[in-house]
Motif scaffolding. Structure first.
Motif, PDB file in Angstrom:
ATOM      1  N   UNK A 168       0.357  -1.421  -0.040  1.00 13.11           N
ATOM      2  CA  UNK A 168      -0.373  -0.111   0.085  1.00 13.11           C
ATOM      3  C   UNK A 168       0.979   0.990   0.248  1.00 13.11           C
ATOM      4  N   UNK A 169       0.006   2.789  -0.003  1.00 14.26           N
ATOM      5  CA  UNK A 169       1.128   3.808  -0.090  1.00 14.26           C
ATOM      6  C   UNK A 169       1.751   3.584   0.306  1.00 14.26           C
ATOM      7  N   UNK A 170       1.068   4.184   1.956  1.00 12.34           N
ATOM      8  CA  UNK A 170       1.755   4.035   3.630  1.00 12.34           C
ATOM      9  C   UNK A 170       3.509   3.352   3.651  1.00 12.34           C
ATOM     10  N   UNK A 171       2.628   1.488   3.779  1.00  8.70           N
ATOM     11  CA  UNK A 171       3.737   0.787   3.180  1.00  8.70           C
ATOM     12  C   UNK A 171       5.147   1.323   2.745  1.00  8.70           C
ATOM     13  N   UNK A 172       4.629   1.836   1.354  1.00 10.27           N
ATOM     14  CA  UNK A 172       5.596   1.563   0.193  1.00 10.27           C
ATOM     15  C   UNK A 172       6.711   2.733   1.490  1.00 10.27           C
ATOM     16  N   UNK A 173       5.952   4.216   1.376  1.00 10.39           N
ATOM     17  CA  UNK A 173       6.680   5.421   1.731  1.00 10.39           C
ATOM     18  C   UNK A 173       7.321   5.396   2.638  1.00 10.39           C
ATOM     19  N   UNK A 174       6.699   4.056   3.925  1.00 13.59           N
ATOM     20  CA  UNK A 174       7.927   3.801   5.148  1.00 13.59           C
ATOM     21  C   UNK A 174       9.012   3.139   4.592  1.00 13.59           C
ATOM     22  N   UNK A 175       8.792   2.521   3.684  1.00 13.32           N
ATOM     23  CA  UNK A 175       9.701   1.588   3.275  1.00 13.32           C
ATOM     24  C   UNK A 175      10.886   2.518   2.691  1.00 13.32           C
ATOM     25  N   UNK A 176      10.115   3.125   1.718  1.00  8.62           N
ATOM     26  CA  UNK A 176      11.594   3.804   1.324  1.00  8.62           C
ATOM     27  C   UNK A 176      11.761   5.202   1.855  1.00  8.62           C
ATOM     28  N   UNK A 177      11.255   6.256   2.999  1.00  9.11           N
ATOM     29  CA  UNK A 177      11.909   6.758   4.456  1.00  9.11           C
ATOM     30  C   UNK A 177      12.918   5.804   5.140  1.00  9.11           C
ATOM     31  N   UNK A 178      12.918   4.254   5.484  1.00  8.05           N
ATOM     32  CA  UNK A 178      13.741   4.253   6.286  1.00  8.05           C
ATOM     33  C   UNK A 178      15.144   3.786   5.134  1.00  8.05           C
ATOM     34  N   UNK A 179      14.718   3.534   3.586  1.00  9.53           N
ATOM     35  CA  UNK A 179      15.653   3.391   3.006  1.00  9.53           C
ATOM     36  C   UNK A 179      16.939   4.576   2.892  1.00  9.53           C
ATOM     37  N   UNK A 180      16.029   5.544   2.366  1.00  8.17           N
ATOM     38  CA  UNK A 180      16.266   6.760   2.311  1.00  8.17           C
ATOM     39  C   UNK A 180      17.305   6.881   3.562  1.00  8.17           C
ATOM     40  N   UNK A 181      16.447   7.362   4.125  1.00  9.29           N
ATOM     41  CA  UNK A 181      17.063   7.627   5.678  1.00  9.29           C
ATOM     42  C   UNK A 181      18.405   6.795   6.560  1.00  9.29           C
ATOM     43  N   UNK A 182      18.393   5.293   6.153  1.00 10.40           N
ATOM     44  CA  UNK A 182      20.050   4.252   6.106  1.00 10.40           C
ATOM     45  C   UNK A 182      21.159   4.921   4.660  1.00 10.40           C
ATOM     46  N   UNK A 183      20.410   5.213   3.865  1.00 11.43           N
ATOM     47  CA  UNK A 183      21.398   6.487   2.754  1.00 11.43           C
ATOM     48  C   UNK A 183      21.801   7.372   2.843  1.00 11.43           C
ATOM     49  N   UNK A 184      20.915   7.814   3.502  1.00 12.01           N
ATOM     50  CA  UNK A 184      21.900   9.087   3.977  1.00 12.01           C
ATOM     51  C   UNK A 184      22.780   9.315   5.065  1.00 12.01           C
ATOM     52  N   UNK A 185      22.433   8.582   5.820  1.00 13.53           N
ATOM     53  CA  UNK A 185      22.786   8.428   7.453  1.00 13.53           C
ATOM     54  C   UNK A 185      24.596   7.808   6.732  1.00 13.53           C
ATOM     55  N   UNK A 186      24.691   6.930   6.030  1.00 13.97           N
ATOM     56  CA  UNK A 186      25.911   6.219   5.731  1.00 13.97           C
ATOM     57  C   UNK A 186      27.073   7.689   4.865  1.00 13.97           C
ATOM     58  N   UNK A 187      25.507   8.474   3.819  1.00 14.51           N
ATOM     59  CA  UNK A 187      26.726   9.540   3.519  1.00 14.51           C
ATOM     60  C   UNK A 187      27.045  10.175   4.157  1.00 14.51           C
ATOM     61  N   UNK A 188      26.584  10.808   5.054  1.00 16.57           N
ATOM     62  CA  UNK A 188      27.026  11.833   6.089  1.00 16.57           C
ATOM     63  C   UNK A 188      27.884  11.586   7.296  1.00 16.57           C
ATOM     64  N   UNK A 189      28.088  10.023   7.255  1.00 18.33           N
ATOM     65  CA  UNK A 189      28.840   9.586   7.881  1.00 18.33           C
ATOM     66  C   UNK A 189      30.339   9.269   7.481  1.00 18.33           C
ATOM     67  N   UNK A 190      29.901   8.693   6.175  1.00 21.80           N
ATOM     68  CA  UNK A 190      31.038   8.688   4.978  1.00 21.80           C
ATOM     69  C   UNK A 190      31.943  10.323   5.337  1.00 21.80           C
ATOM     70  N   UNK A 191      31.103  11.858   4.721  1.00 18.23           N
ATOM     71  CA  UNK A 191      31.424  12.761   4.896  1.00 18.23           C
ATOM     72  C   UNK A 191      31.880  13.242   6.101  1.00 18.23           C
ATOM     73  N   UNK A 192      31.385  12.978   7.161  1.00 20.46           N
ATOM     74  CA  UNK A 192      32.134  12.949   9.897  1.00 20.46           C
ATOM     75  C   UNK A 192      33.850  11.866   9.328  1.00 20.46           C
ATOM     76  N   UNK A 193      33.478  10.453   8.513  1.00 15.87           N
ATOM     77  CA  UNK A 193      34.540  10.158   8.918  1.00 15.87           C
ATOM     78  C   UNK A 193      35.321  10.510   7.905  1.00 15.87           C
ATOM     79  N   UNK A 194      35.532  11.033   6.475  1.00 16.23           N
ATOM     80  CA  UNK A 194      36.753  11.348   5.445  1.00 16.23           C
ATOM     81  C   UNK A 194      37.032  12.390   6.011  1.00 16.23           C
ATOM     82  N   UNK A 195      36.322  13.348   6.027  1.00 16.25           N
ATOM     83  CA  UNK A 195      36.642  14.426   6.477  1.00 16.25           C
ATOM     84  C   UNK A 195      37.575  14.997   8.017  1.00 16.25           C
ATOM     85  N   UNK A 196      37.304  13.652   9.102  1.00 11.82           N
ATOM     86  CA  UNK A 196      38.317  13.666  10.398  1.00 11.82           C
ATOM     87  C   UNK A 196      38.055  14.445  10.966  1.00 11.82           C
TER      88      UNK A 196
END
Lengths: 257, 59
Positions: free
Chosen positions: A90-118
């Motif tokens: 359903x639409x809500x379920x899809x959005x929940x899933x997409x938000x989880x994936x987006x959250x994980x993706x943005x979090x990994x990229x943000x952590x990458x910036x923090x780790x690489x920038x020291x």
């Protein structure tokens, strides 16, 4: 431990992504549903009236949006019917899933910036504050800077070619991130000046603009949506940054190796 | 002996941070691209509301 760093980022992303769905259902999703009734020129007044009750209650300030991220508002479930979903959620379920994936993706990229920038996250309040600052910076790069050229758009908004907009969006996010790093974390003034140039460059170049900017979607909806999108994503990025700073500060120093 | 361990863990640490950062960057980019930018109709439909709310270029 590399794995512990990645897991810390993933945990922060999944929590922030989970909180994003109720935050979106406060204001963003009702506005999307309302705008969709105008999409393609078809005026469906019955549907517009059905969602008008949710927007009447949706004029909260960003602070309210942020706190409402915790409560699971159930009154929008009626809008889910009739939407096909590739996963049968359903639409809500899809959005929940997409938000989880987006959250994980943005979090990994943000952590990458923090780790690489020291950027180090000391234990306690300092780590949390640095995380919040990092989240605010990411909000500037990913949401605010692109929104100058490509304002957050409801369905039915006039739009230029998709590939052009996606290209401009990616260049703007990348240039803003690099520019912000130069301005905020490099001591040399030449680097800071170059950072400002990098942040401004995509806007001087100009975002792709549609030839015809007339739209069936009411201007009120569009401007309310732009503000709601920026407010909701600010909540997301601050939550993500704070959680990330806190979690990364708890990976023991000898394990950060 | 102790000094040697100290040296090893220091180089290890700088290397591992960068490795973890690059891994996170690659995995995170793939996830964000899939949710926000991929041109697949199925992905677009599933992530539609998420794309709009994050201001990804859409439609």
């Amino acid at each position: 431990m590399i794995v512990r760093l990645l897991l810390a980022a993933l945990a922060a992303g999944l929590i922030a992504g989970m909180a994003m769905t109720p935050a979106q259902y406060v204001k963003i999703v009702p506005l999307i549903l309302q705008a969709e009734t105008y999409e393609g020129g078809g005026h469906d007044h019955g549907a517009a009236e059905a969602v008008s009750s949710t927007t009447a209650a949706g004029s909260e300030t960003p602070e309210v949006t942020a706190t409402a991220g915790q409560d699971h508002d159930a009154n929008d479930h009626t809008h889910d019917e009739g939407d096909e979903s590739m996963l049968g959620l359903g639409r809500l379920g899809d959005t929940v899933l997409a938000n989880l994936v987006a959250g994980a993706g943005f979090a990994l990229m943000l952590a990458a910036v923090a780790l690489i920038a020291g950027i180090e996250f000391p234990a306690g309040r300092d780590g949390l504050m640095r995380g919040l600052l990092l989240g605010a910076g990411a909000w500037f790069c990913v949401q605010l800077a692109p929104s100058f050229g490509l304002p957050p758009a409801v369905p039915g908004f006039p739009h230029a070619d998709l590939a052009d907009r996606q290209g401009w969006w990616m260049v703007t996010v990348g240039a803003s991130a690099l520019g912000l790093w130069l301005v905020a974390l490099r001591p040399e003034w030449v680097a800071r000046a170059l950072g400002l140039v990098l942040i401004a460059a995509p806007h001087v170049w100009g975002a792709p603009v549609p030839d015809d900017i007339s739209s069936d979607v009411p201007a009120y909806l569009a401007s309310a949506y732009a503000a709601a999108s920026l407010a909701t994503t600010l909540f997301f990025w601050l939550l993500l940054g704070g959680l990330l700073g806190h979690f990364l500060s708890r990976v023991p120093a000898e394990q950060r190796a | 002996m102790a000094a040697k361990i100290q040296t090893l863990s220091l180089t290890d640490r700088i290397g591992a941070r960068t490795v973890a950062g690059l891994m996170a960057l690659v995995i995170g980019s793939i996830l964000v691209f899939g949710v926000g930018l991929a041109n697949s109709q199925a992905l677009h439909d599933a992530a539609h509301d998420t794309r709009h709310s994050y201001g990804f270029p859409c439609h």
